[in-house]
Design a protein around this motif. Structure first.
Motif, PDB file in Angstrom:
ATOM      1  N   PHE A  63       0.835  -1.195   0.000  1.00  0.00           N
ATOM      2  CA  PHE A  63       0.000   0.000   0.000  1.00  0.00           C
ATOM      3  C   PHE A  63       0.869   1.244   0.000  1.00  0.00           C
ATOM      4  N   SER A  64       0.408   2.288  -0.660  1.00  0.00           N
ATOM      5  CA  SER A  64       1.091   3.573  -0.523  1.00  0.00           C
ATOM      6  C   SER A  64       0.065   4.700  -0.552  1.00  0.00           C
ATOM      7  N   GLY A  65       0.434   5.791   0.102  1.00  0.00           N
ATOM      8  CA  GLY A  65      -0.414   6.981   0.103  1.00  0.00           C
ATOM      9  C   GLY A  65      -1.708   6.837   0.892  1.00  0.00           C
ATOM     10  N   VAL A  66      -1.785   5.835   1.781  1.00  0.00           N
ATOM     11  CA  VAL A  66      -3.027   5.626   2.544  1.00  0.00           C
ATOM     12  C   VAL A  66      -3.225   6.761   3.548  1.00  0.00           C
ATOM     13  N   ARG A  67      -4.364   7.408   3.506  1.00  0.00           N
ATOM     14  CA  ARG A  67      -4.672   8.481   4.450  1.00  0.00           C
ATOM     15  C   ARG A  67      -6.085   8.406   5.019  1.00  0.00           C
ATOM     16  N   HIS A  68      -6.993   7.798   4.272  1.00  0.00           N
ATOM     17  CA  HIS A  68      -8.404   7.839   4.690  1.00  0.00           C
ATOM     18  C   HIS A  68      -8.991   6.435   4.678  1.00  0.00           C
ATOM     19  N   PHE A  69      -9.884   6.184   5.616  1.00  0.00           N
ATOM     20  CA  PHE A  69     -10.509   4.853   5.631  1.00  0.00           C
ATOM     21  C   PHE A  69     -11.821   4.861   6.411  1.00  0.00           C
ATOM     22  N   PHE A  70     -12.668   3.901   6.074  1.00  0.00           N
ATOM     23  CA  PHE A  70     -13.855   3.634   6.875  1.00  0.00           C
ATOM     24  C   PHE A  70     -13.476   2.561   7.887  1.00  0.00           C
ATOM     25  N   TRP A 105     -10.593  -3.179   0.700  1.00  0.00           N
ATOM     26  CA  TRP A 105     -10.920  -3.788   1.993  1.00  0.00           C
ATOM     27  C   TRP A 105      -9.616  -4.253   2.647  1.00  0.00           C
ATOM     28  N   VAL A 106      -9.477  -4.042   3.945  1.00  0.00           N
ATOM     29  CA  VAL A 106      -8.324  -4.577   4.671  1.00  0.00           C
ATOM     30  C   VAL A 106      -8.845  -5.272   5.930  1.00  0.00           C
ATOM     31  N   GLY A 107      -8.632  -6.591   5.973  1.00  0.00           N
ATOM     32  CA  GLY A 107      -9.195  -7.370   7.066  1.00  0.00           C
ATOM     33  C   GLY A 107      -8.284  -7.493   8.266  1.00  0.00           C
ATOM     34  N   GLY A 108      -6.998  -7.615   8.024  1.00  0.00           N
ATOM     35  CA  GLY A 108      -6.118  -7.893   9.161  1.00  0.00           C
ATOM     36  C   GLY A 108      -4.833  -7.102   9.189  1.00  0.00           C
ATOM     37  N   THR A 109      -4.341  -6.712   8.026  1.00  0.00           N
ATOM     38  CA  THR A 109      -3.003  -6.112   7.970  1.00  0.00           C
ATOM     39  C   THR A 109      -3.047  -4.604   8.227  1.00  0.00           C
ATOM     40  N   LEU A 132      -9.952   1.114   2.911  1.00  0.00           N
ATOM     41  CA  LEU A 132      -9.182   2.295   2.499  1.00  0.00           C
ATOM     42  C   LEU A 132      -9.931   2.987   1.377  1.00  0.00           C
ATOM     43  N   VAL A 133      -9.886   4.313   1.382  1.00  0.00           N
ATOM     44  CA  VAL A 133     -10.585   5.065   0.335  1.00  0.00           C
ATOM     45  C   VAL A 133      -9.768   6.311   0.001  1.00  0.00           C
ATOM     46  N   GLY A 134      -9.803   6.708  -1.246  1.00  0.00           N
ATOM     47  CA  GLY A 134      -9.087   7.931  -1.614  1.00  0.00           C
ATOM     48  C   GLY A 134      -8.898   8.050  -3.111  1.00  0.00           C
ATOM     49  N   LYS A 135      -8.304   9.182  -3.453  1.00  0.00           N
ATOM     50  CA  LYS A 135      -8.031   9.428  -4.866  1.00  0.00           C
ATOM     51  C   LYS A 135      -6.916   8.481  -5.336  1.00  0.00           C
ATOM     52  N   VAL A 136      -7.067   7.966  -6.523  1.00  0.00           N
ATOM     53  CA  VAL A 136      -6.042   7.076  -7.094  1.00  0.00           C
ATOM     54  C   VAL A 136      -5.707   7.557  -8.496  1.00  0.00           C
TER      55      VAL A 136
END
Ligand SMILES: Cc1cc2nc3c(=O)[nH]c(=O)nc-3n(C[C@H](O)[C@H](O)[C@H](O)COP(=O)(O)O)c2cc1C
Length: 242
Positions: A63-70, A105-109, A132-136
Protein backbone atom coordinates in the motif's frame (compact mmCIF):
# COMPACT_ATOMS: atom_id res chain seq x y z
CA UNK A 1 -29.24 0.01 -8.37
CA UNK A 2 -28.20 0.22 -12.05
CA UNK A 3 -25.47 2.72 -11.11
CA UNK A 4 -24.30 0.14 -8.61
CA UNK A 5 -24.09 -2.38 -11.46
CA UNK A 6 -21.75 -0.01 -13.29
CA UNK A 7 -19.68 0.40 -10.12
CA UNK A 8 -19.49 -3.40 -9.73
CA UNK A 9 -18.15 -3.69 -13.27
CA UNK A 10 -15.58 -0.95 -12.72
CA UNK A 11 -14.42 -1.69 -9.15
CA UNK A 12 -11.18 -3.39 -8.30
CA UNK A 13 -9.01 -3.11 -5.20
CA UNK A 14 -6.60 -0.18 -5.38
CA UNK A 15 -3.50 -0.03 -3.20
CA UNK A 16 -1.62 3.10 -4.36
CA UNK A 17 -3.38 6.30 -3.29
CA UNK A 18 -2.62 9.94 -4.04
CA UNK A 19 -1.66 11.98 -0.96
CA UNK A 20 -4.56 14.42 -1.04
CA UNK A 21 -7.48 15.38 1.17
CA UNK A 22 -10.53 13.21 0.64
CA UNK A 23 -12.72 14.66 -2.08
CA UNK A 24 -16.42 14.07 -1.63
CA UNK A 25 -15.93 13.36 2.08
CA UNK A 26 -19.23 15.09 2.91
CA UNK A 27 -21.20 12.98 0.49
CA UNK A 28 -19.57 9.75 1.71
CA UNK A 29 -20.21 10.73 5.32
CA UNK A 30 -23.86 11.34 4.50
CA UNK A 31 -24.22 7.86 2.97
CA UNK A 32 -22.37 6.32 5.90
CA UNK A 33 -24.69 7.94 8.42
CA UNK A 34 -27.74 6.73 6.50
CA UNK A 35 -26.38 3.18 6.46
CA UNK A 36 -25.58 3.33 10.17
CA UNK A 37 -29.18 4.33 10.86
CA UNK A 38 -30.56 1.57 8.69
CA UNK A 39 -28.22 -1.21 9.82
CA UNK A 40 -27.50 -0.37 13.45
CA UNK A 41 -23.77 -0.48 12.62
CA UNK A 42 -21.36 2.18 13.85
CA UNK A 43 -19.16 2.83 10.85
CA UNK A 44 -16.77 5.82 11.11
CA UNK A 45 -14.86 7.69 8.43
CA UNK A 46 -11.32 8.60 9.43
CA UNK A 47 -9.54 11.25 7.35
CA UNK A 48 -5.87 12.24 7.21
CA UNK A 49 -4.51 9.43 9.34
CA UNK A 50 -0.90 8.40 8.84
CA UNK A 51 -0.60 5.75 11.53
CA UNK A 52 -3.07 2.93 11.05
CA UNK A 53 -1.19 1.41 8.09
CA UNK A 54 2.25 2.76 9.04
CA UNK A 55 5.06 0.22 8.81
CA UNK A 56 2.62 -2.32 7.47
CA UNK A 57 2.37 -0.57 4.16
CA UNK A 58 6.14 -0.33 4.01
CA UNK A 59 6.91 -3.87 5.13
CA UNK A 60 4.37 -5.52 2.84
CA UNK A 61 5.29 -3.08 0.12
CA UNK A 62 1.69 -3.24 -0.97
CA UNK A 63 0.00 0.00 0.00
CA UNK A 64 1.09 3.57 -0.52
CA UNK A 65 -0.41 6.98 0.10
CA UNK A 66 -3.03 5.63 2.54
CA UNK A 67 -4.67 8.48 4.45
CA UNK A 68 -8.40 7.84 4.69
CA UNK A 69 -10.51 4.85 5.63
CA UNK A 70 -13.85 3.63 6.87
CA UNK A 71 -13.67 1.73 10.17
CA UNK A 72 -16.43 -0.88 10.17
CA UNK A 73 -17.61 -1.34 13.72
CA UNK A 74 -20.78 -2.42 15.43
CA UNK A 75 -22.18 -3.83 18.63
CA UNK A 76 -20.47 -6.99 19.85
CA UNK A 77 -23.90 -8.41 20.65
CA UNK A 78 -25.01 -8.10 17.00
CA UNK A 79 -25.22 -11.74 15.81
CA UNK A 80 -24.76 -10.85 12.14
CA UNK A 81 -22.02 -8.27 12.63
CA UNK A 82 -19.62 -9.63 9.98
CA UNK A 83 -22.29 -10.05 7.31
CA UNK A 84 -23.71 -6.60 8.03
CA UNK A 85 -20.25 -5.02 7.87
CA UNK A 86 -19.72 -6.75 4.51
CA UNK A 87 -23.07 -5.70 3.07
CA UNK A 88 -23.06 -2.05 4.19
CA UNK A 89 -19.30 -1.61 3.79
CA UNK A 90 -19.52 -2.79 0.20
CA UNK A 91 -22.29 -0.25 -0.40
CA UNK A 92 -19.80 2.42 0.64
CA UNK A 93 -17.22 0.85 -1.69
CA UNK A 94 -19.65 1.11 -4.60
CA UNK A 95 -20.64 4.68 -3.61
CA UNK A 96 -16.95 5.65 -3.55
CA UNK A 97 -16.38 3.91 -6.90
CA UNK A 98 -19.23 5.94 -8.40
CA UNK A 99 -17.48 9.08 -7.14
CA UNK A 100 -14.30 8.03 -8.98
CA UNK A 101 -12.41 7.06 -5.82
CA UNK A 102 -10.29 3.97 -5.21
CA UNK A 103 -10.95 1.51 -2.37
CA UNK A 104 -9.47 -1.59 -0.75
CA UNK A 105 -10.92 -3.79 1.99
CA UNK A 106 -8.32 -4.58 4.67
CA UNK A 107 -9.20 -7.37 7.07
CA UNK A 108 -6.12 -7.89 9.16
CA UNK A 109 -3.00 -6.11 7.97
CA UNK A 110 -3.42 -2.85 9.88
CA UNK A 111 -2.78 -1.58 13.42
CA UNK A 112 -6.09 -2.63 14.92
CA UNK A 113 -5.38 -1.40 18.46
CA UNK A 114 -4.40 2.02 17.17
CA UNK A 115 -7.46 2.17 15.00
CA UNK A 116 -9.74 1.24 17.91
CA UNK A 117 -8.20 4.07 19.93
CA UNK A 118 -8.50 6.55 17.08
CA UNK A 119 -12.23 5.93 16.58
CA UNK A 120 -12.93 5.72 20.31
CA UNK A 121 -14.27 2.18 20.14
CA UNK A 122 -16.70 1.65 23.03
CA UNK A 123 -16.40 -1.44 25.29
CA UNK A 124 -19.59 -2.93 23.80
CA UNK A 125 -18.33 -2.49 20.22
CA UNK A 126 -16.18 -4.57 17.89
CA UNK A 127 -14.05 -3.41 14.97
CA UNK A 128 -14.52 -5.80 12.04
CA UNK A 129 -12.34 -4.41 9.22
CA UNK A 130 -11.36 -1.20 7.49
CA UNK A 131 -11.86 0.01 3.93
CA UNK A 132 -9.18 2.29 2.50
CA UNK A 133 -10.59 5.07 0.33
CA UNK A 134 -9.09 7.93 -1.61
CA UNK A 135 -8.03 9.43 -4.87
CA UNK A 136 -6.04 7.08 -7.09
CA UNK A 137 -4.17 7.60 -10.35
CA UNK A 138 -6.40 6.75 -13.31
CA UNK A 139 -3.96 4.08 -14.45
CA UNK A 140 -2.91 1.38 -11.99
CA UNK A 141 0.77 1.38 -11.01
CA UNK A 142 2.95 -1.53 -12.15
CA UNK A 143 3.02 -2.81 -8.58
CA UNK A 144 -0.77 -2.74 -8.42
CA UNK A 145 -1.00 -4.68 -11.69
CA UNK A 146 1.41 -7.27 -10.30
CA UNK A 147 -0.46 -7.70 -7.01
CA UNK A 148 -3.78 -7.98 -8.81
CA UNK A 149 -2.51 -10.54 -11.29
CA UNK A 150 -1.36 -12.71 -8.36
CA UNK A 151 -4.44 -12.04 -6.20
CA UNK A 152 -6.95 -12.61 -8.98
CA UNK A 153 -5.22 -15.63 -10.52
CA UNK A 154 -7.50 -18.06 -8.74
CA UNK A 155 -10.83 -16.46 -9.66
CA UNK A 156 -13.45 -19.24 -9.80
CA UNK A 157 -15.46 -19.98 -12.93
CA UNK A 158 -19.10 -18.92 -12.58
CA UNK A 159 -20.55 -22.43 -12.29
CA UNK A 160 -18.33 -23.24 -9.31
CA UNK A 161 -20.08 -20.53 -7.32
CA UNK A 162 -23.55 -22.10 -7.29
CA UNK A 163 -25.66 -25.24 -7.37
CA UNK A 164 -28.84 -25.09 -9.46
CA UNK A 165 -30.92 -27.42 -11.60
CA UNK A 166 -32.17 -24.49 -13.68
CA UNK A 167 -30.49 -21.13 -14.18
CA UNK A 168 -32.81 -18.28 -15.20
CA UNK A 169 -31.12 -15.17 -16.57
CA UNK A 170 -31.76 -13.00 -13.50
CA UNK A 171 -30.11 -15.64 -11.30
CA UNK A 172 -27.10 -15.81 -13.64
CA UNK A 173 -26.84 -12.02 -13.71
CA UNK A 174 -26.76 -12.07 -9.90
CA UNK A 175 -24.00 -14.67 -9.99
CA UNK A 176 -21.97 -12.64 -12.51
CA UNK A 177 -22.03 -9.74 -10.05
CA UNK A 178 -21.01 -12.12 -7.22
CA UNK A 179 -18.06 -13.33 -9.31
CA UNK A 180 -16.79 -9.72 -9.42
CA UNK A 181 -17.10 -9.21 -5.66
CA UNK A 182 -14.03 -8.63 -3.49
CA UNK A 183 -13.26 -11.37 -0.95
CA UNK A 184 -10.44 -11.94 1.54
CA UNK A 185 -7.44 -13.35 -0.36
CA UNK A 186 -9.87 -13.74 -3.27
CA UNK A 187 -11.12 -17.04 -1.86
CA UNK A 188 -14.72 -16.48 -3.06
CA UNK A 189 -16.05 -18.76 -0.32
CA UNK A 190 -19.77 -17.98 -0.75
CA UNK A 191 -21.85 -20.75 -2.31
CA UNK A 192 -25.28 -19.98 -3.76
CA UNK A 193 -28.19 -22.32 -4.47
CA UNK A 194 -31.22 -21.82 -6.66
CA UNK A 195 -34.37 -23.90 -6.39
CA UNK A 196 -38.04 -23.06 -7.06
CA UNK A 197 -37.26 -19.34 -7.41
CA UNK A 198 -35.56 -19.32 -4.00
CA UNK A 199 -31.92 -18.29 -3.71
CA UNK A 200 -29.85 -19.21 -0.65
CA UNK A 201 -26.25 -18.29 0.13
CA UNK A 202 -23.81 -19.67 2.68
CA UNK A 203 -20.17 -19.87 3.72
CA UNK A 204 -18.48 -22.68 5.69
CA UNK A 205 -17.80 -20.37 8.67
CA UNK A 206 -19.36 -16.94 9.21
CA UNK A 207 -17.27 -16.06 12.27
CA UNK A 208 -14.32 -14.45 10.46
CA UNK A 209 -13.59 -12.89 7.10
CA UNK A 210 -15.95 -15.33 5.37
CA UNK A 211 -18.85 -13.64 7.17
CA UNK A 212 -17.75 -10.34 5.63
CA UNK A 213 -17.37 -12.02 2.22
CA UNK A 214 -20.92 -13.36 2.61
CA UNK A 215 -22.39 -9.89 3.24
CA UNK A 216 -20.51 -8.48 0.24
CA UNK A 217 -21.74 -11.31 -2.03
CA UNK A 218 -25.37 -10.84 -0.90
CA UNK A 219 -25.27 -7.19 -1.98
CA UNK A 220 -23.63 -8.01 -5.31
CA UNK A 221 -26.28 -10.66 -6.00
CA UNK A 222 -29.14 -8.26 -5.22
CA UNK A 223 -27.69 -5.65 -7.55
CA UNK A 224 -26.83 -8.04 -10.40
CA UNK A 225 -30.14 -9.90 -10.35
CA UNK A 226 -32.13 -6.67 -9.93
CA UNK A 227 -33.97 -8.38 -7.12
CA UNK A 228 -36.99 -6.54 -5.79
CA UNK A 229 -36.34 -7.78 -2.26
CA UNK A 230 -33.33 -8.07 -0.05
CA UNK A 231 -31.94 -11.26 1.43
CA UNK A 232 -33.51 -12.14 4.76
CA UNK A 233 -32.35 -14.68 7.30
CA UNK A 234 -34.75 -17.59 7.74
CA UNK A 235 -33.88 -20.56 9.98
CA UNK A 236 -30.24 -19.48 9.93
CA UNK A 237 -30.07 -19.26 6.10
CA UNK A 238 -29.86 -16.17 3.93
CA UNK A 239 -32.72 -16.42 1.43
CA UNK A 240 -34.21 -14.35 -1.35
CA UNK A 241 -37.24 -14.96 -3.59
CA UNK A 242 -36.42 -14.12 -7.20
C1 LIG B 1 -12.77 -9.10 4.07
C2 LIG B 1 -11.64 -8.72 3.14
C3 LIG B 1 -10.36 -8.53 3.63
C4 LIG B 1 -9.31 -8.15 2.76
N1 LIG B 1 -8.07 -7.91 3.29
C5 LIG B 1 -7.06 -7.50 2.46
C6 LIG B 1 -5.76 -7.20 2.99
O1 LIG B 1 -5.52 -7.31 4.20
N2 LIG B 1 -4.80 -6.78 2.13
C7 LIG B 1 -5.04 -6.64 0.79
O2 LIG B 1 -4.13 -6.25 0.05
N3 LIG B 1 -6.26 -6.91 0.25
C8 LIG B 1 -7.27 -7.33 1.06
N4 LIG B 1 -8.52 -7.58 0.53
C9 LIG B 1 -8.75 -7.40 -0.92
C10 LIG B 1 -8.73 -8.72 -1.67
O3 LIG B 1 -7.42 -9.21 -1.77
C11 LIG B 1 -9.36 -8.52 -3.06
O4 LIG B 1 -10.68 -8.12 -2.91
C12 LIG B 1 -9.35 -9.79 -3.89
O5 LIG B 1 -8.03 -10.19 -4.17
C13 LIG B 1 -10.08 -9.59 -5.23
O6 LIG B 1 -9.49 -8.57 -5.99
P1 LIG B 1 -10.31 -7.29 -6.44
O7 LIG B 1 -10.89 -6.66 -5.20
O8 LIG B 1 -9.33 -6.42 -7.15
O9 LIG B 1 -11.43 -7.75 -7.35
C14 LIG B 1 -9.57 -7.99 1.37
C15 LIG B 1 -10.87 -8.19 0.88
C16 LIG B 1 -11.90 -8.54 1.74
C17 LIG B 1 -13.30 -8.70 1.19
Amino acid sequence: MTDYQKAINERCSRRAFVLEPLENAASLRERMELYNLESGLRIRLVENDRDVMKGISASYGMFSGVRHFFALAGKQSEPRLNEKAGYWGERLVLDATMLGLGTCWVGGTYHKDLCEKKIGLAPDEKLVAIILVGKVPHQKTIKEHLIRSVARRGTKPLDELYTAAETPENFLNGMRAVQKAPSAINKQPVHFQYKNRTVTAEVPDRSGHQGIDLGIALLHFEVGSRAENRFGEIDGHYMLQL
